[in-house]
Design a protein around this motif. Structure first.
Motif, short mmCIF file in Angstrom:
data_model
loop_
_atom_site.label_atom_id
_atom_site.label_comp_id
_atom_site.label_asym_id
_atom_site.label_seq_id
_atom_site.Cartn_x
_atom_site.Cartn_y
_atom_site.Cartn_z
N UNK A 333 -6.06 6.91 12.04
CA UNK A 333 -5.29 6.27 11.16
C UNK A 333 -5.63 6.55 9.64
N UNK A 334 -4.88 6.75 8.63
CA UNK A 334 -5.01 7.05 7.32
C UNK A 334 -4.53 6.04 6.49
N UNK A 335 -5.28 5.61 5.51
CA UNK A 335 -4.84 4.67 4.50
C UNK A 335 -5.11 5.12 3.03
N UNK A 336 -4.16 5.12 2.17
CA UNK A 336 -4.11 5.65 1.00
C UNK A 336 -3.97 4.47 -0.07
N UNK A 337 -5.10 4.20 -0.77
CA UNK A 337 -5.13 2.80 -1.88
C UNK A 337 -4.83 3.40 -3.08
N UNK A 338 -3.85 2.94 -3.63
CA UNK A 338 -3.41 3.29 -5.23
C UNK A 338 -3.00 2.36 -5.93
N UNK A 339 -2.87 2.57 -7.17
CA UNK A 339 -2.66 1.66 -8.30
C UNK A 339 -1.65 2.56 -9.18
N UNK A 340 -0.92 1.98 -10.16
CA UNK A 340 -0.34 2.79 -11.24
C UNK A 340 -1.23 3.63 -12.02
N UNK A 341 -2.39 2.55 -12.27
CA UNK A 341 -3.45 2.92 -13.30
C UNK A 341 -4.10 4.14 -12.65
#
Lengths: 539, 299
Positions: A333-341
């Motif tokens: 299971x792969x999780x990619x956490x992101x924000x515009x910043x």
């Protein structure tokens, strides 16, 4: 091929078709590029190839820990192999090189930073065996267009030229798990690889990786997301990527049964963490990209990006660390956490790495401060090492290969120690002449050449001849010089423009790669999108 | 680092009060090779034999000062810094050989395991060799002019104010190189060339000043690194002021020896002072070590 496989690798039943195809290509004498996913049996290809070709194959790899592992494995199979890299202490390296002439290894593993080293090169000159094949492992590191460019990889092409210069005519095999189209073009061009000899394994896109992307408003929210992800999926062995050493350590301190891994750990420290993670003693490992290529852990069931990479290519290589053995780890299971910043910051980073005109001038001045064409600069490796663009330094490490590419300079070799720090057992006439020319603080090969008329190349050749005769007692391990011949007094305007243009194009390319990664975050069919962007089959 | 300096007259008084005490002690102990092995009382009542021993030790100091100076003073010839000269140094020679290997202050910093010096190493290696060459050249030209124009006019036994040293040139631009050539390193260059006019400001000599002034705080500074702290010598101490006090001590040494009919070589004036201060540092070395040890900061 099959006979050789049974003879030396009896534990492996058969080769995959793509392995056979690559082997066929090199046995036919073709320079080749193979794109094979991690865990796809890349090393078996060149190990088998080495056994089928007459002479000694050279494997260039950045993975020092893995080198020794492979050498031990090959030796246990009765195949003579040796490794030479900077993790070995200097005296051991000297011994291995001195003994090389008398040995007949089928494979020599070498890290790219050794390729310019005079002692290594002279050891090869003294070795009376053919060098039929040069393997470039993790070939994506060659490309400035790629995400993992390593300046030391720019030594490979001149090294192959050197081999040709001493009578070898090796085939080149470049291997990687991931390479998007732009870097691919560069490698094909640089190593004269015919397009038909570019072999891509059909299953680059893996079917046991579950890719999830989650947008967060602030980075603070990511810790909770990680905890929830690990708990809800009941993950047992999780790799969390960050891009900062302090962040890595800070996060590890907030999770139970966790640890960290980054480049500042000692080789032993790295090995220790790696082993404990592999054995299941660590549940969550926070790591920088120092944990990457060559780390072979079959049962990582979770890969999380706390901080974002620069491209889909890089992202996919990271998640490719997970679920490598489908039998014991059917899903990762792969999780990619992101924000515009996060994307804005990454973009700024990319822009800040682009070479600027004043930086180029300063860098060239460092190497040729008095604008002398033909001058040989003895660049202290400490200077090269410390000036990498971080902490406000100029990026000499990047500029040296760029200058070399544009023929402003030519690296004529590397040597350990200035003349006065080298001790002979029985000083020769030539050496005494060199030393007696160096009064006061003078201690350079260029000054000795000026005073004695003996060419630098001759002095250095003499040094390594004496080394192989066993007549040199002491060579300093820490004092390394890179000998750079300057081909131009200043950077010609048109060359400067070309370098800046290329650097800008690389920036543009990388920003577009980053843009694609952002698109991926909201794309529905992620695997298809990745395959299209990487230019690999999607089934 | 800004520093509050005490009134000169107060400090001179402190030095005067402790000078004799240290002088006697130094010649009573036998730890280092430049001190007398057996008890010598430096006074008019001394026996001839003791005076001979004292003289011998003073000559040992001189030998050590000259050896220290002679080792490298020729390397600093202005010709080697003349870009038009065929023998001009390469910029990197000045950086990697002259400074990194021949100046004690630089080589010890580059080889130190002290984490607080990591920043120095980084800056040193990240500084273009040309910048170092230019700064060393400026210092040499400045010192050469000073010796030519001022050197002979300075009457050290009559100096009552720092300004009388005429050190203005040292406060001009480009006489230091941020993070690479500071006051201590510059003082070593000046002292190696002209020990008659410039003292060396080292860790040992500053600690020596700390003790001879009765633990005066202006000679030390607290350092903080990675949640730890320690007390270190004040490497940023004003050089003119340091010279002024060194000169005062130099006068006391000259006077004391004169009383015993011994002459000092004026060419080595600040070398004697450095030896004397280093001996004081040696006498307190356990305490210095303890102050210098990194300690965890209390929360």
């Amino acid at each position: 091929m099959d006979k050789m496989l049974k003879m030396h690798f009896s534990d492996i039943e058969d080769l995959y078709d793509y392995q056979k195809n690559v082997l066929d290509s090199i046995l036919e004498g073709n320079n080749s590029l193979a794109i094979i996913p991690t865990g796809g049996g890349k090393s078996l290809i060149y190990q088998l190839g080495a056994m089928m070709l007459e002479g000694t194959t050279i494997v260039i790899s950045p993975l020092k820990a893995l080198m020794q592992e492979q050498v031990d494995d090959l030796n246990s199979r009765g195949i003579e192999a040796i490794a030479i890299n900077s993790d070995m202490d200097f005296q051991t390296q000297r011994k291995v090189l001195k003994d090389l002439g008398g040995k007949k290894p089928k494979l020599i593993y070498v890290s790219p930073e050794r390729l310019n080293n005079y002692y290594f090169r002279s050891a090869l000159s003294y070795m009376e065996r053919k060098i039929p094949l040069v393997v470039i492992d993790e070939a994506h590191c060659i490309s400035q267009w790629g995400f993992d460019f390593r300046p030391d990889y720019s030594k490979i092409k001149p090294f192959i030229n050197f081999l040709e210069g001493i009578g070898h005519n090796p085939i080149t095999l470049a291997l990687t798990a991931t390479l998007s189209s732009q870097p691919r073009k560069g490698i094909i061009q640089e190593f004269n690889i015919d397009k038909k000899n570019m072999l891509i394994e059909d299953n680059v896109i893996r079917d046991n990786l579950v890719l999830e992307f989650k947008k967060v408003e602030k980075d603070e929210a990511k810790i909770g997301e990680i905890r929830e992800f690990i708990d809800s999926k009941d993950l047992k062995k999780v790799l969390v990527y960050t891009y900062s050493r302090p962040k890595c350590e800070e996060l590890a301190s907030q999770f139970d049964n966790s640890d960290f891994f980054h480049a500042r750990l000692s080789p032993d420290g790295k090995l220790n963490v790696y082993k404990r993670f592999k054995n299941g003693d660590i549940r969550v490992l926070f790591a920088t990209t120092a944990f990457g290529m060559g780390m072979n852990i079959p049962d990582i069931d979770g890969v999380i990006h706390y901080q974002i990479p620069e491209s889909i290519e890089e992202y996919y290589q990271h998640v490719g660390r997970g679920g490598r053995d489908k039998e014991i780890c059917p899903l990762c299971h792969c999780l990619f956490l992101w924000s515009d910043k996060n994307f804005d910051v990454k973009r700024q980073r990319i822009e800040s790495r682009t070479l600027k005109e004043e930086e180029l001038i300063e860098g060239f001045q460092w190497i040729n401060p008095r604008n002398r064409k033909g001058f040989v600069k003895e660049l202290n490796s400490e200077e090269l090492w410390r000036n990498d663009g971080s902490k406000g330094t100029i990026n000499l490490r990047l500029m040296v290969p760029v200058f070399e590419k544009y023929k402003l300079i030519e690296i004529v070799g590397e040597i350990n120690g200035k003349p006065k720090s080298i001790t002979f057992k029985n000083p020769t006439k030539l050496w005494n002449k060199v030393l007696s020319s160096l009064s006061g603080i003078r201690n350079s090969y260029t000054y000795a050449e000026k005073k004695t008329g003996i060419k630098i190349q001759e002095i250095i050749n003499h040094l390594y001849e004496e080394e192989f005769k066993g007549n040199i007692d002491k060579i300093p391990a820490m004092e390394k010089l890179i000998m750079i011949k300057v081909n131009s007094d200043v950077i010609p305007e048109e060359v400067k423009e070309a370098i800046l243009k290329e650097s800008k194009e690389i920036e543009k390319h990388k920003i577009s790669m980053l843009g694609m990664l952002k698109e991926l975050c909201t794309e529905e069919n992620k695997e298809k999108f990745i395959a299209e962007r990487l230019g690999v089959p999607y089934q | 680092m800004m520093c509050e300096y005490k009134e000169i007259k107060d400090l001179k008084k402190s030095i005067e009060e402790r000078f004799s005490e240290y002088w006697y002690k130094i010649f009573d102990i036998s730890k280092a090779n430049f001190v007398l092995p057996n008890g010598i009382k430096v006074s008019k009542k001394n026996t001839n034999e003791n005076l001979k021993k004292l003289e011998k030790e003073i000559r040992n100091w001189e030998e050590s000062i000259e050896k220290y100076r002679d080792g490298v003073k020729d390397y600093f010839k202005l010709d080697y810094f003349d870009e038009d000269s065929e023998d001009c140094y390469e910029y990197s020679e000045v950086k990697e050989e002259l400074l990194a290997k021949n100046l004690w202050t630089v080589s010890s910093a580059l080889h130190s395991w002290d984490p607080a010096l990591e920043k120095y190493k980084e800056t040193f290696w990240a500084t273009p060799p040309k910048d170092i060459f230019v700064t060393v050249h400026n210092i040499l030209v400045g010192a050469y002019d000073y010796m030519l124009n001022e050197g002979a006019n300075i009457k050290f036994n009559r100096i009552n104010k720092i300004e009388q040293l005429n050190y203005d040139f040292l406060y001009e631009e480009d006489m230091l190189l941020t993070g690479v050539i500071g006051l201590g390193i510059r003082s070593e260059i000046l002292h190696r060339l002209y020990p008659s006019h410039f003292p060396i400001m080292t860790r040992k000599s500053i600690w020596g000043m700390y003790y001879i002034t009765g633990r005066e705080s202006e000679f030390v500074a607290d350092e903080y690194f990675d949640g730890k702290f320690r007390t270190e010598h004040n490497w940023n101490y004003d050089y003119g002021r340091f010279t002024f006090y060194n000169n005062f001590i130099g006068n006391l040494i000259t006077q004391t020896l004169l009383e015993n009919n011994m002459d000092l070589n004026p060419q080595l004036r600040f070398g004697y002072v450095n030896e004397f201060l280093s001996c004081i540092n040696e006498m307190h070395k356990d305490e210095v070590e303890e102050l210098n040890r990194w300690k965890l900061m209390e929360v």
